[in-house]
Write a protein that holds these residues in place. Structure first.
Motif, PDB file in Angstrom:
ATOM      1  N   ARG A 167      -3.644  14.554  11.084  1.00 61.51           N
ATOM      2  CA  ARG A 167      -3.147  15.868  10.656  1.00 61.51           C
ATOM      3  C   ARG A 167      -2.089  15.711   9.558  1.00 61.51           C
ATOM      4  NH1 ARG A 167      -1.214  19.442  15.270  1.00 61.51           N
ATOM      5  NH2 ARG A 167      -1.091  20.937  13.572  1.00 61.51           N
ATOM      6  N   LEU A 168      -1.217  14.728   9.704  1.00 59.28           N
ATOM      7  CA  LEU A 168      -0.190  14.491   8.700  1.00 59.28           C
ATOM      8  C   LEU A 168      -0.842  14.089   7.368  1.00 59.28           C
ATOM      9  CD1 LEU A 168       2.794  14.347   8.028  1.00 59.28           C
ATOM     10  CD2 LEU A 168       2.876  12.079   9.059  1.00 59.28           C
ATOM     11  N   HIS A 169      -1.854  13.256   7.442  1.00 58.58           N
ATOM     12  CA  HIS A 169      -2.580  12.864   6.235  1.00 58.58           C
ATOM     13  C   HIS A 169      -3.155  14.105   5.550  1.00 58.58           C
ATOM     14  CE1 HIS A 169      -5.976  11.479   3.787  1.00 58.58           C
ATOM     15  NE2 HIS A 169      -5.214  10.416   3.573  1.00 58.58           N
ATOM     16  N   GLY A 170      -3.732  15.000   6.326  1.00 57.15           N
ATOM     17  CA  GLY A 170      -4.295  16.231   5.766  1.00 57.15           C
ATOM     18  C   GLY A 170      -3.249  17.112   5.099  1.00 57.15           C
ATOM     19  N   MET A 171      -2.044  17.125   5.604  1.00 57.13           N
ATOM     20  CA  MET A 171      -0.965  17.931   5.026  1.00 57.13           C
ATOM     21  C   MET A 171      -0.394  17.282   3.756  1.00 57.13           C
ATOM     22  SD  MET A 171       1.391  19.101   8.209  1.00 57.13           S
ATOM     23  CE  MET A 171       0.716  18.890   9.837  1.00 57.13           C
ATOM     24  N   ALA A 172      -0.294  15.954   3.760  1.00 55.41           N
ATOM     25  CA  ALA A 172       0.410  15.247   2.688  1.00 55.41           C
ATOM     26  C   ALA A 172      -0.503  14.833   1.533  1.00 55.41           C
ATOM     27  CB  ALA A 172       1.111  14.016   3.248  1.00 55.41           C
ATOM     28  N   PHE A 173      -1.744  14.490   1.859  1.00 48.36           N
ATOM     29  CA  PHE A 173      -2.645  13.965   0.837  1.00 48.36           C
ATOM     30  C   PHE A 173      -3.853  14.848   0.756  1.00 48.36           C
ATOM     31  CE2 PHE A 173      -0.005  10.424   2.071  1.00 48.36           C
ATOM     32  CZ  PHE A 173       0.304   9.828   0.880  1.00 48.36           C
ATOM     33  N   ASP A 228       0.828  -1.215   0.000  1.00 49.25           N
ATOM     34  CA  ASP A 228       0.000   0.000   0.000  1.00 49.25           C
ATOM     35  C   ASP A 228       0.860   1.263   0.000  1.00 49.25           C
ATOM     36  OD1 ASP A 228      -2.259  -1.647   0.126  1.00 49.25           O
ATOM     37  OD2 ASP A 228      -2.240  -1.645   2.313  1.00 49.25           O
ATOM     38  N   VAL A 229       1.854   1.271  -0.855  1.00 42.01           N
ATOM     39  CA  VAL A 229       2.801   2.377  -0.935  1.00 42.01           C
ATOM     40  C   VAL A 229       2.174   3.532  -1.711  1.00 42.01           C
ATOM     41  CG1 VAL A 229       5.073   3.051  -1.794  1.00 42.01           C
ATOM     42  CG2 VAL A 229       4.732   0.766  -0.836  1.00 42.01           C
ATOM     43  N   GLN A 230       2.294   4.724  -1.159  1.00 44.33           N
ATOM     44  CA  GLN A 230       1.756   5.918  -1.816  1.00 44.33           C
ATOM     45  C   GLN A 230       2.726   7.079  -1.655  1.00 44.33           C
ATOM     46  OE1 GLN A 230      -2.104   5.930   0.409  1.00 44.33           O
ATOM     47  NE2 GLN A 230      -2.900   6.328  -1.637  1.00 44.33           N
ATOM     48  N   ARG A 231       3.017   7.754  -2.765  1.00 43.23           N
ATOM     49  CA  ARG A 231       3.798   8.985  -2.698  1.00 43.23           C
ATOM     50  C   ARG A 231       2.835  10.103  -2.300  1.00 43.23           C
ATOM     51  NH1 ARG A 231       8.725  10.455  -4.577  1.00 43.23           N
ATOM     52  NH2 ARG A 231       8.958   8.515  -5.755  1.00 43.23           N
ATOM     53  N   SER A 232       3.251  10.960  -1.399  1.00 41.83           N
ATOM     54  CA  SER A 232       2.365  12.037  -0.960  1.00 41.83           C
ATOM     55  C   SER A 232       2.197  13.075  -2.067  1.00 41.83           C
ATOM     56  CB  SER A 232       2.889  12.696   0.321  1.00 41.83           C
ATOM     57  OG  SER A 232       4.154  13.261   0.112  1.00 41.83           O
ATOM     58  N   VAL A 233       1.044  13.726  -2.071  1.00 42.25           N
ATOM     59  CA  VAL A 233       0.774  14.784  -3.028  1.00 42.25           C
ATOM     60  C   VAL A 233       1.660  15.983  -2.697  1.00 42.25           C
ATOM     61  CG1 VAL A 233      -1.005  16.358  -3.901  1.00 42.25           C
ATOM     62  CG2 VAL A 233      -1.584  13.976  -3.394  1.00 42.25           C
ATOM     63  N   GLU A 234       1.792  16.270  -1.424  1.00 41.30           N
ATOM     64  CA  GLU A 234       2.642  17.361  -0.934  1.00 41.30           C
ATOM     65  C   GLU A 234       3.676  16.795   0.028  1.00 41.30           C
ATOM     66  OE1 GLU A 234       2.453  20.588  -1.799  1.00 41.30           O
ATOM     67  OE2 GLU A 234       0.727  20.237  -3.108  1.00 41.30           O
ATOM     68  N   GLN A 235       4.920  17.261  -0.090  1.00 34.30           N
ATOM     69  CA  GLN A 235       5.926  16.896   0.900  1.00 34.30           C
ATOM     70  C   GLN A 235       5.650  17.687   2.170  1.00 34.30           C
ATOM     71  OE1 GLN A 235       9.908  17.373  -0.566  1.00 34.30           O
ATOM     72  NE2 GLN A 235       9.631  15.857  -2.169  1.00 34.30           N
ATOM     73  N   VAL A 236       5.855  17.045   3.307  1.00 33.52           N
ATOM     74  CA  VAL A 236       5.651  17.704   4.599  1.00 33.52           C
ATOM     75  C   VAL A 236       7.029  17.930   5.204  1.00 33.52           C
ATOM     76  CG1 VAL A 236       4.517  17.575   6.849  1.00 33.52           C
ATOM     77  CG2 VAL A 236       3.422  16.530   4.833  1.00 33.52           C
ATOM     78  N   ASP A 237       7.487  19.202   5.161  1.00 31.30           N
ATOM     79  CA  ASP A 237       8.847  19.495   5.585  1.00 31.30           C
ATOM     80  C   ASP A 237       8.957  19.641   7.102  1.00 31.30           C
ATOM     81  OD1 ASP A 237       8.149  22.142   6.358  1.00 31.30           O
ATOM     82  OD2 ASP A 237       8.759  22.955   4.421  1.00 31.30           O
ATOM     83  N   ILE A 238      10.172  19.829   7.547  1.00 29.32           N
ATOM     84  CA  ILE A 238      10.466  19.848   8.981  1.00 29.32           C
ATOM     85  C   ILE A 238       9.673  20.922   9.727  1.00 29.32           C
ATOM     86  CG2 ILE A 238      12.512  21.330   8.831  1.00 29.32           C
ATOM     87  CD1 ILE A 238      12.309  18.220  11.013  1.00 29.32           C
ATOM     88  N   SER A 239       9.470  22.100   9.139  1.00 24.89           N
ATOM     89  CA  SER A 239       8.713  23.153   9.833  1.00 24.89           C
ATOM     90  C   SER A 239       7.258  22.734  10.024  1.00 24.89           C
ATOM     91  CB  SER A 239       8.805  24.485   9.084  1.00 24.89           C
ATOM     92  OG  SER A 239       8.197  24.388   7.813  1.00 24.89           O
ATOM     93  N   GLN A 240       6.683  22.052   9.031  1.00 28.11           N
ATOM     94  CA  GLN A 240       5.318  21.564   9.158  1.00 28.11           C
ATOM     95  C   GLN A 240       5.237  20.442  10.193  1.00 28.11           C
ATOM     96  OE1 GLN A 240       5.295  20.985   4.810  1.00 28.11           O
ATOM     97  NE2 GLN A 240       3.205  21.797   4.892  1.00 28.11           N
ATOM     98  N   LEU A 241       6.263  19.598  10.226  1.00 26.92           N
ATOM     99  CA  LEU A 241       6.287  18.517  11.212  1.00 26.92           C
ATOM    100  C   LEU A 241       6.413  19.081  12.621  1.00 26.92           C
ATOM    101  CD1 LEU A 241       8.507  16.041   9.200  1.00 26.92           C
ATOM    102  CD2 LEU A 241       6.084  15.724   9.783  1.00 26.92           C
ATOM    103  N   ARG A 242       7.108  20.190  12.769  1.00 28.49           N
ATOM    104  CA  ARG A 242       7.224  20.821  14.082  1.00 28.49           C
ATOM    105  C   ARG A 242       5.914  21.478  14.499  1.00 28.49           C
ATOM    106  NH1 ARG A 242      13.397  22.314  13.056  1.00 28.49           N
ATOM    107  NH2 ARG A 242      14.221  20.381  13.945  1.00 28.49           N
ATOM    108  N   ALA A 243       5.086  21.846  13.527  1.00 27.04           N
ATOM    109  CA  ALA A 243       3.749  22.344  13.846  1.00 27.04           C
ATOM    110  C   ALA A 243       2.852  21.185  14.287  1.00 27.04           C
ATOM    111  CB  ALA A 243       3.140  23.070  12.641  1.00 27.04           C
ATOM    112  N   LEU A 244       3.124  20.026  13.752  1.00 28.29           N
ATOM    113  CA  LEU A 244       2.387  18.812  14.103  1.00 28.29           C
ATOM    114  C   LEU A 244       2.725  18.361  15.519  1.00 28.29           C
ATOM    115  CD1 LEU A 244       0.653  16.418  12.827  1.00 28.29           C
ATOM    116  CD2 LEU A 244       2.854  15.331  12.408  1.00 28.29           C
ATOM    117  N   ARG A 245       4.023  18.406  15.854  1.00 26.93           N
ATOM    118  CA  ARG A 245       4.500  17.997  17.176  1.00 26.93           C
ATOM    119  C   ARG A 245       5.591  18.968  17.601  1.00 26.93           C
ATOM    120  NH1 ARG A 245       6.629  11.997  18.617  1.00 26.93           N
ATOM    121  NH2 ARG A 245       4.401  11.579  18.609  1.00 26.93           N
TER     122      ARG A 245
END
Length: 143
Positions: free
Chosen positions: A137-143, A101-118
């Protein structure tokens, strides 16, 4: 979130892309924290990319002597025998995570966005579990 949870796994960019391109279906590790079949892995491509670029689900976890793992899965690892032997030099055990079930994300989620996540997010050395809320939340950012 999958029934068995979500986690972020750090992978070098060339191997992360090989997974997302379908060339590499088995991720190799010398050691792995507690992880179960069904875990959804968010693929964090290490620097210079520094972002989550896709996801996959762990379908099977195999452990064994490196030679045995190579014989069974070598053509699915995305590396040649010389690199495999160098990586597992001195190791008594090799671990392979068979991915589906491999999927490339529509948008890359960079380190600044990941820091907003956690708050205080740092890319994991190997794997880091994330909560259901963080996964959503990560799903919403990436897909």
């Amino acid at each position: 979130m999958t029934p068995d949870g979500d986690a972020i796994i750090s992978i070098q960019p060339r191997y992360a892309n090989a997974i997302l391109d379908g060339v590499k279906t088995v991720e190799l590790r010398r050691r792995i924290p507690a992880l179960s079949v069904g875990t959804r892995l968010w693929i964090y491509a290490t620097l210079p990319v520094g972002a989550v670029i896709g996801r996959a689900t762990v379908d099977r976890i195999v452990r064994g002597e490196p030679k045995k793992i190579w014989l069974e899965f070598g053509d699915q690892t995305g590396i040649d025998r010389i690199d495999f032997d160098a990586y597992f030099s001195g190791a008594e055990e090799a671990i392979g995570l068979q991915l589906v079930d491999v999927q490339r994300s529509v948008e890359q989620v960079d380190i600044s966005q990941l820091r907003a996540l956690r708050e205080g997010f740092h890319p994991p050395q190997v794997i880091m579990t994330i909560s259901n809320r963080e996964a959503q939340r990560l799903h919403g950012m990436a897909f």
